[in-house]
Design an enzyme around this catalytic site. Structure first.
Site, short mmCIF file in Angstrom:
data_model
loop_
_atom_site.label_atom_id
_atom_site.label_comp_id
_atom_site.label_asym_id
_atom_site.label_seq_id
_atom_site.Cartn_x
_atom_site.Cartn_y
_atom_site.Cartn_z
N HIS A 96 -0.71 2.15 2.74
CA HIS A 96 -1.61 2.16 1.60
C HIS A 96 -2.96 2.75 2.02
CE1 HIS A 96 -3.45 -1.24 3.60
NE2 HIS A 96 -2.34 -1.96 3.48
P1 TYD Z 1 -0.72 -6.18 2.36
O1 TYD Z 1 -2.12 -5.72 2.50
O2 TYD Z 1 0.13 -5.55 1.31
O3 TYD Z 1 0.01 -6.07 3.76
P2 TYD Z 1 0.23 -4.77 4.65
O4 TYD Z 1 -0.50 -5.01 5.90
O5 TYD Z 1 1.69 -4.63 4.91
O6 TYD Z 1 -0.32 -3.65 3.86
O7 TYD Z 1 -0.76 -7.74 2.15
C1 TYD Z 1 0.43 -8.52 2.08
C2 TYD Z 1 0.16 -9.74 1.22
O8 TYD Z 1 -0.87 -10.53 1.80
C3 TYD Z 1 -0.27 -9.38 -0.18
O9 TYD Z 1 0.43 -10.23 -1.05
C4 TYD Z 1 -1.73 -9.73 -0.23
C5 TYD Z 1 -1.90 -10.77 0.85
N1 TYD Z 1 -3.22 -10.64 1.51
C6 TYD Z 1 -4.21 -11.56 1.26
O10 TYD Z 1 -4.03 -12.49 0.44
N2 TYD Z 1 -5.40 -11.45 1.91
C7 TYD Z 1 -5.63 -10.46 2.79
O11 TYD Z 1 -6.73 -10.39 3.39
C8 TYD Z 1 -4.61 -9.48 3.03
C9 TYD Z 1 -4.81 -8.34 3.98
C10 TYD Z 1 -3.41 -9.62 2.39
#
Ligand code: TYD
Length: 135
Positions: free
Chosen positions: A52
């Site tokens: 992303h």
């Molecule tokens: P996401 O940012 O999509 O993970 P990746 O590192 O794979 O991109 O986050 C995964 C899940 O965690 C999503 O449901 C949102 C939650 N999340 C939080 O609640 N707080 C945070 O600070 C982060 C980074 C993610």
């Protein structure tokens, strides 16, 4: 934003026979004020995290333990950074697509960002990202 704004920051390292120490502070070793930190751990072999870009949020990524690759794309070019030392921070500005892969066993990815979590910050569609990035 372009990959030219990405920086691998060598953090201070206090070498000591008792064990080494590194640190960073707001607006000093890293170029923003921290609003949030999070970490990624227990990643099963072969998994990819991230995938992303953020509309308006910057971050620093550190491999506190183990190693992993951070793959960055600015809409035109891609660059891969292998992080495997706890005294390097990878600065990623806003509007850079990033994914994290090739996590070693027991690796620990630590991320400091300048904004609290907000799903509206995320661009999760690569084609859409490229259109926005190229303008
Ligand atoms: P996401 O940012 O999509 O993970 P990746 O590192 O794979 O991109 O986050 C995964 C899940 O965690 C999503 O449901 C949102 C939650 N999340 C939080 O609640 N707080 C945070 O600070 C982060 C980074 C993610």
């Amino acid at each position: 934003m372009s990959l030219e704004q990405v920086k691998l920051i060598e953090l201070p390292k206090i070498l000591d026979e008792r064990g080494n120490l590194s640190f960073f502070e707001n607006n000093r070793q890293i170029p923003f004020t921290i609003a949030r930190t999070y970490w990624i751990y227990d990643v099963p072999g072969g998994e990819i995290r991230g995938g992303h870009a953020y509309k308006d949020m910057q971050e620093v990524i550190i491999a506190l333990s183990g190693s992993f690759d951070v793959v960055l794309h600015d809409g035109g070019e891609e660059e891969k950074f292998t992080l495997n030392r706890s005294y390097y921070g990878l600065y990623v500005p806003k509007m850079i697509w990033r994914s994290m892969e090739n996590f070693s066993t027991n690796s620990l990815a630590f991320i400091a960002t300048d904004a609290q979590y907000d799903e509206r910050q995320y661009i999760r569609d690569f084609e859409g990202f490229k259109q926005l990035a190229i303008g």
